[in-house]
Design a protein around this motif. Structure first.
Motif, PDB file in Angstrom:
ATOM      1  N   HIS A  49       0.872  -1.175   0.000  1.00 23.00           N
ATOM      2  CA  HIS A  49       0.000   0.000   0.000  1.00 23.00           C
ATOM      3  C   HIS A  49       0.911   1.227   0.000  1.00 23.00           C
ATOM      4  O   HIS A  49       1.374   1.668   1.038  1.00 23.00           O
ATOM      5  N   ALA A  50       1.216   1.733  -1.183  1.00 18.99           N
ATOM      6  CA  ALA A  50       2.165   2.828  -1.326  1.00 18.99           C
ATOM      7  C   ALA A  50       1.456   4.172  -1.331  1.00 18.99           C
ATOM      8  O   ALA A  50       0.378   4.297  -1.887  1.00 18.99           O
ATOM      9  N   PRO A  51       2.108   5.184  -0.756  1.00 17.09           N
ATOM     10  CA  PRO A  51       1.536   6.518  -0.815  1.00 17.09           C
ATOM     11  C   PRO A  51       1.644   7.122  -2.216  1.00 17.09           C
ATOM     12  O   PRO A  51       1.029   8.122  -2.505  1.00 17.09           O
ATOM     13  N   ARG A  72       9.293   3.967  12.697  1.00 21.37           N
ATOM     14  CA  ARG A  72       9.163   5.415  12.485  1.00 21.37           C
ATOM     15  C   ARG A  72      10.532   5.865  12.023  1.00 21.37           C
ATOM     16  O   ARG A  72      11.538   5.654  12.704  1.00 21.37           O
ATOM     17  N   ASN A  73      10.573   6.452  10.826  1.00 25.56           N
ATOM     18  CA  ASN A  73      11.846   6.771  10.199  1.00 25.56           C
ATOM     19  C   ASN A  73      11.966   8.258   9.886  1.00 25.56           C
ATOM     20  O   ASN A  73      10.958   8.934   9.680  1.00 25.56           O
ATOM     21  N   THR A  74      13.204   8.707   9.790  1.00 28.97           N
ATOM     22  CA  THR A  74      13.513  10.014   9.240  1.00 28.97           C
ATOM     23  C   THR A  74      14.281   9.766   7.955  1.00 28.97           C
ATOM     24  O   THR A  74      15.240   9.000   7.933  1.00 28.97           O
ATOM     25  N   VAL A  75      13.834  10.400   6.882  1.00 28.96           N
ATOM     26  CA  VAL A  75      14.459  10.235   5.574  1.00 28.96           C
ATOM     27  C   VAL A  75      15.088  11.563   5.179  1.00 28.96           C
ATOM     28  O   VAL A  75      14.461  12.621   5.328  1.00 28.96           O
ATOM     29  N   THR A  76      16.326  11.509   4.702  1.00 29.78           N
ATOM     30  CA  THR A  76      17.005  12.703   4.207  1.00 29.78           C
ATOM     31  C   THR A  76      17.580  12.404   2.826  1.00 29.78           C
ATOM     32  O   THR A  76      17.886  11.255   2.505  1.00 29.78           O
ATOM     33  N   GLY A  77      17.720  13.436   2.033  1.00 29.66           N
ATOM     34  CA  GLY A  77      18.340  13.281   0.721  1.00 29.66           C
ATOM     35  C   GLY A  77      18.437  14.623   0.019  1.00 29.66           C
ATOM     36  O   GLY A  77      17.752  15.581   0.375  1.00 29.66           O
ATOM     37  N   ILE A 100       6.126   6.532   8.591  1.00 26.79           N
ATOM     38  CA  ILE A 100       5.830   5.419   9.493  1.00 26.79           C
ATOM     39  C   ILE A 100       5.340   4.277   8.629  1.00 26.79           C
ATOM     40  O   ILE A 100       4.465   4.466   7.774  1.00 26.79           O
ATOM     41  N   PHE A 101       5.915   3.101   8.831  1.00 24.17           N
ATOM     42  CA  PHE A 101       5.518   1.926   8.065  1.00 24.17           C
ATOM     43  C   PHE A 101       5.186   0.764   8.990  1.00 24.17           C
ATOM     44  O   PHE A 101       5.828   0.575  10.022  1.00 24.17           O
ATOM     45  N   ILE A 102       4.175   0.022   8.589  1.00 22.98           N
ATOM     46  CA  ILE A 102       3.800  -1.221   9.263  1.00 22.98           C
ATOM     47  C   ILE A 102       4.112  -2.358   8.292  1.00 22.98           C
ATOM     48  O   ILE A 102       3.644  -2.361   7.156  1.00 22.98           O
ATOM     49  N   PHE A 103       4.930  -3.289   8.740  1.00 19.94           N
ATOM     50  CA  PHE A 103       5.308  -4.448   7.943  1.00 19.94           C
ATOM     51  C   PHE A 103       4.734  -5.696   8.602  1.00 19.94           C
ATOM     52  O   PHE A 103       4.911  -5.906   9.798  1.00 19.94           O
ATOM     53  N   ARG A 104       4.065  -6.510   7.811  1.00 14.23           N
ATOM     54  CA  ARG A 104       3.582  -7.806   8.309  1.00 14.23           C
ATOM     55  C   ARG A 104       4.391  -8.885   7.615  1.00 14.23           C
ATOM     56  O   ARG A 104       4.540  -8.890   6.398  1.00 14.23           O
ATOM     57  N   GLY A 142       8.916 -15.843   6.711  1.00 15.63           N
ATOM     58  CA  GLY A 142       9.859 -14.877   7.248  1.00 15.63           C
ATOM     59  C   GLY A 142      10.092 -13.673   6.359  1.00 15.63           C
ATOM     60  O   GLY A 142      10.907 -12.811   6.678  1.00 15.63           O
ATOM     61  N   ARG A 143       9.372 -13.598   5.247  1.00 13.58           N
ATOM     62  CA  ARG A 143       9.509 -12.459   4.344  1.00 13.58           C
ATOM     63  C   ARG A 143       8.353 -11.480   4.561  1.00 13.58           C
ATOM     64  O   ARG A 143       7.294 -11.844   5.060  1.00 13.58           O
ATOM     65  N   ILE A 144       8.561 -10.239   4.150  1.00 11.25           N
ATOM     66  CA  ILE A 144       7.535  -9.210   4.299  1.00 11.25           C
ATOM     67  C   ILE A 144       6.386  -9.530   3.354  1.00 11.25           C
ATOM     68  O   ILE A 144       6.578  -9.637   2.143  1.00 11.25           O
ATOM     69  N   ALA A 145       5.188  -9.694   3.921  1.00  7.50           N
ATOM     70  CA  ALA A 145       4.003 -10.064   3.145  1.00  7.50           C
ATOM     71  C   ALA A 145       3.081  -8.879   2.899  1.00  7.50           C
ATOM     72  O   ALA A 145       2.278  -8.898   1.969  1.00  7.50           O
ATOM     73  N   GLU A 146       3.186  -7.847   3.736  1.00  6.88           N
ATOM     74  CA  GLU A 146       2.320  -6.673   3.582  1.00  6.88           C
ATOM     75  C   GLU A 146       3.049  -5.449   4.100  1.00  6.88           C
ATOM     76  O   GLU A 146       3.750  -5.509   5.111  1.00  6.88           O
ATOM     77  N   ILE A 147       2.877  -4.330   3.386  1.00  6.45           N
ATOM     78  CA  ILE A 147       3.478  -3.052   3.777  1.00  6.45           C
ATOM     79  C   ILE A 147       2.411  -1.976   3.697  1.00  6.45           C
ATOM     80  O   ILE A 147       1.733  -1.840   2.678  1.00  6.45           O
ATOM     81  N   ARG A 148       2.272  -1.233   4.793  1.00  4.70           N
ATOM     82  CA  ARG A 148       1.392  -0.066   4.814  1.00  4.70           C
ATOM     83  C   ARG A 148       2.220   1.093   5.337  1.00  4.70           C
ATOM     84  O   ARG A 148       2.930   0.952   6.325  1.00  4.70           O
ATOM     85  N   GLY A 149       2.120   2.232   4.654  1.00  4.73           N
ATOM     86  CA  GLY A 149       2.947   3.347   5.079  1.00  4.73           C
ATOM     87  C   GLY A 149       2.277   4.682   4.963  1.00  4.73           C
ATOM     88  O   GLY A 149       1.342   4.874   4.187  1.00  4.73           O
TER      89      GLY A 149
END
Length: 161
Positions: free
Chosen positions: A43-45, A87-92, A113-117, A122-129
């Protein structure tokens, strides 16, 4: 789910984030193949016209092209069972086209902020951010930095307070 398994998920996610901060798309694509299920429910923004791990790769291609020195700093991690939240801080530095904005050379810093299921394998099956795209666009000069409805005189008037 055991505490050991949850700790494995957190460690995998931190390795994944480290790959994203390396600036090397080939290494990042390899990490996505290793840590993310091919059919991940992503689920990408930012819609990318793809699904699964391919969508995640496309998001990173866009980010690395626009911000080749991108760094994701994990500020906080919460894990329970098969879910890990970061909860991340991104710079670039804006060195390539992004969201239709020509390179500005400006440095951006924004939060996400991302939620990984994680799946049984053992691999990431779902991503919400949730990504603070508004902060990105303001820092790139694409949006007025003032809150909506605030006039120049109100900004000048509050500056002395």
């Amino acid at each position: 789910m055991t505490e050991s398994r949850t700790a494995d998920h957190v460690a995998a996610l931190h390795r994944f984030h480290a790959a994203g901060s390396g600036g090397d798309m080939a290494a990042l694509a390899k990490a996505i193949d290793e840590y993310v299920a091919p059919d991940v429910d992503f689920h990408a923004p930012v819609p990318m016209g793809a699904s699964g791990a391919e969508a995640l790769k496309r998001v990173w291609e866009v980010l690395l092209r626009a911000f080749p020195d991108i760094r994701v700093t994990v500020e906080e991690t919460v894990a329970q069972g098969d879910k890990v939240v970061t909860r991340n801080t991104v710079t670039g530095t804006h060195r390539g086209e992004y969201q239709g904005i020509a390179p500005t050379g400006r440095t951006v810093t924004y939060s996400e902020i991302f939620i990984f299921r994680f799946g049984d394998d053992g691999r990431i099956a779902e991503i919400r951010g949730v990504v603070d795209v508004l902060a990105q666009l303001r820092q790139l000069g694409a949006l007025d930095p003032r809150p909506q409805g605030v006039s120049d005189s109100q900004v000048r008037g509050s500056a002395g307070r």
